[in-house]
Enzyme design. Structure first.
Site, short mmCIF file in Angstrom:
data_model
loop_
_atom_site.label_atom_id
_atom_site.label_comp_id
_atom_site.label_asym_id
_atom_site.label_seq_id
_atom_site.Cartn_x
_atom_site.Cartn_y
_atom_site.Cartn_z
N GLY A 150 -2.16 6.90 -1.85
CA GLY A 150 -3.39 6.61 -1.13
C GLY A 150 -4.10 5.37 -1.61
O GLY A 150 -5.29 5.19 -1.32
N HIS A 191 0.86 -1.19 0.00
CA HIS A 191 0.00 0.00 0.00
C HIS A 191 0.89 1.23 0.00
O HIS A 191 1.73 1.41 0.88
CB HIS A 191 -0.92 0.02 1.22
N CYS A 192 0.71 2.09 -0.99
CA CYS A 192 1.50 3.32 -1.08
C CYS A 192 0.72 4.45 -0.43
O CYS A 192 -0.38 4.79 -0.86
CB CYS A 192 1.80 3.65 -2.54
N PHE A 193 1.29 5.04 0.61
CA PHE A 193 0.60 6.11 1.32
C PHE A 193 0.62 7.42 0.54
O PHE A 193 -0.26 8.26 0.72
CB PHE A 193 1.23 6.31 2.70
#
Length: 273
Positions: A121, A116-118
């Site tokens: 998002g 998951h890439c913050f």
């Protein structure tokens, strides 16, 4: 989980703020200072630096948008799995079956999930891995290029010499001390801080990009590495890279365009396990 959700909201705002600051510094301070009165001989250099910066920024933002535009969730699964009450908050996703994960941040089923890439998002998976890798490449290039221009700006504007390698290592603590003593301006301290920000982001993105390319070439994902799952080499590395970057990979290197035909969700799921 609350910390992860907060990070998921703050990280994109940080990315856009850093992008806006980089853009303003480049056109309002760096170029006017390095090339104050461009004559015929310097006009070409000014245009070249501007075109290179805009090209890097365009590809970084373009691939960022494409990463969000083509999410990796499954279109065939609308039922959201219920999280167990005994599930640890440190776990951001559940492994289901056939290479599918349920991301607790996206609240969607993700196909061939990598992580998951913050900053974007959303989850990085089978449909947006190519755009995410190119986003990392161009973000790294933009930051390192801005670092070079920032050093040139400090050299021209404040007569700081970087011939000694220790100058850059001691620049931040010395600038901080001089700022509180009232010797230097806030702009100079801010540019020095941005130099370290650009260096950090550039090196991190470059290292992360190399890791992702290696995993893609091996036909593996970061989730599989975390589970300790070894993937049999079912296909050569050229085929694995082609699956992600497509046959028009050269076009994808210079433009944020779609170069891979989207497979059906069922096909992607069975490919994984």
């Amino acid at each position: 989980m609350l910390k992860l959700r907060l990070l998921n909201a703050v990280a994109p705002a940080y990315f856009f703020t850093a992008t806006a600051v980089t853009f303003i510094l480049h056109f309002c301070f760096f170029i006017p200072t390095i090339f104050p009165n461009p004559d015929t001989s310097l006009r070409g250099s000014t245009t070249l630096h501007t075109v290179v910066f805009l090209f890097l920024m365009f590809n970084a933002l373009g691939n960022y948008i494409m990463t969000i535009k083509y999410p990796a969730e499954s279109a065939n699964e609308t039922v959201v799995p219920v999280c167990s009450p005994h599930c640890s908050d440190k776990v951001d996703a559940h492994y289901l079956l056939n290479g599918r994960h349920f991301c607790k941040l996206c609240k969607k089923v993700i196909l061939k999930r990598d992580h998951h890439c913050f900053f974007t998002g959303n989850c990085i998976g089978n449909k947006n891995m190519r755009y995410f890798i190119m986003f990392c490449i161009y973000t790294s290039c933009t930051c390192l290029y801005s670092l070079v221009l920032g050093v040139a700006f400090l050299t021209v504007e404040y007569s700081i010499s970087f011939e000694n390698p220790l100058t850059f290592l001691t620049l931040l603590p010395l600038s901080t001390g001089y700022f509180f003593m009232g010797t230097i301006s806030g702009l100079q301290l801010f540019v020095v801080l941005m130099l370290y920000v650009w260096l950090g982001i550039g090196l991190v993105c470059a290292g992360f990009c190399c890791q992702q390319v290696l995993l893609v070439a091996r036909g593996q994902t970061w989730c599989q590495m975390q589970r300790g799952q070894l993937v049999e080499n079912r296909s050569p590395w050229r085929t694995n890279l082609k699956d992600v970057f497509g046959t028009r990979w050269i076009l994808g290197l210079i433009l944020p365009v779609q170069t891979v035909e989207m497979c059906s969700d069922d096909t992607d799921a069975h490919k994984q396990d």
